[in-house]
Write an enzyme that holds these catalytic residues in place. Structure first.
Site: not given
Ligand code: G3P
Ligand code: MG
Length: 255
Positions: A18, A60
């Site tokens: 992630h 992000h």
């Molecule tokens: O793809 C799952 C996750 O990355 C979505 O939330 O805020 O971590 O981008 P975020």
């Molecule tokens: Mg994400």
């Protein structure tokens, strides 16, 4: 390397890093991608945003303050200015030289190393088509389209992506509070995968997905009890900030 489509259908479960290995290095940087590969992740999730001149960068937030030493909106700054920022020392002094990568740089690095999950962040402005176009241009130029899963909370982006490129693989991310089942989101967007948070993971969603031949991805699985829940429920894509731990837990289950 296998194409994404066959990898996903032939692999029962896999670890997705992630924002890279974002528990061990600053998120969405080359350091987090290097760690993710070393930690055994089969897929790297990264988020993308556009700069003022419509370059696609790996980032992000809409704003710079949380993960860089800059301030203000990402969308109003030039690529050259963004690339001067320190994107690492907020995490630890050890990462003072980390910069915001372009999507092209990240894809170049990840080629032949892992699959990629590009999360197209919802645009605040009404230019989602431009954002999609720029992302696709970059992915095709890098020849990474057969190794990339496209996901978004912005389902209209996914629908248009699928209309234009039906051969590509997409996953709809559940918008918190949305009670619709994976099959309903798939009917709306044409997606193959459904992604939700560990808190949104229910047996009803899993059963619906499997009944309709969709797979489930869950974020963010950082603790063993979360892993156990997702593993037992048949989640395919296990999204984590700590891919080394999940790789280890997976091998213990399979031993
Ligand atoms: O793809 C799952 C996750 O990355 C979505 O939330 O805020 O971590 O981008 P975020
Ligand atoms: Mg994400």
């Amino acid at each position: 390397m296998d194409l994404l489509r066959s990898f996903v259908s032939e692999t029962q479960r896999f670890v997705v890093a992630h924002r890279g290995s974002s528990g061990t290095a600053p998120e969405n940087t080359m350091a987090s991608f290097r760690n993710a590969i070393a930690d055994g992740a089969r897929m790297i999730e990264l988020d993308v945003q556009l700069t003022a001149s419509n370059d696609v960068i790996v980032f992000h937030d809409d704003v710079l303050g949380r993960t860089t030493n800059g301030q203000g909106q990402v969308r109003t700054q030039s690529l050259a200015d963004l690339q001067k920022l320190d994107a690492g020392s907020w995490f630890s002094d050890q990462f003072i030289n980390e910069r915001i990568p372009t999507l092209a740089e990240a894809l170049d690095f990840l080629r032949d190393k892992s699959f990629v999950n590009i999360e197209i962040k919802p645009p605040k402005e009404s230019d989602f088509r431009l954002r999609l176009e720029k992302v696709m241009e970059t992915v095709f130029a890098a020849k990474m389209e057969t190794h990339t899963l496209f996901s978004s909370f912005h389902h209209r982006t996914l629908r248009e992506l699928k209309e234009r490129y039906p051969q590509l693989h997409t996953a709809a991310i559940n918008v918190p509070g949305d009670k619709r089942m994976p099959s309903e989101l798939s009917r709306e967007t044409g997606c193959e995968g459904f992604v939700c948070s560990i808190h949104e993971l229910t047996q009803k969603r899993v059963d619906d997905a499997h009944k309709h031949n969709l797979y489930i991805g869950v974020y963010t699985i950082n603790r063993k009890d979360q892993f156990d829940k997702a593993y037992k429920m048949g989640v395919k894509a296990l999204v984590t900030n700590f891919p080394a731990n999940l790789t280890q837990w997976m091998s213990e289950q399979q031993a």
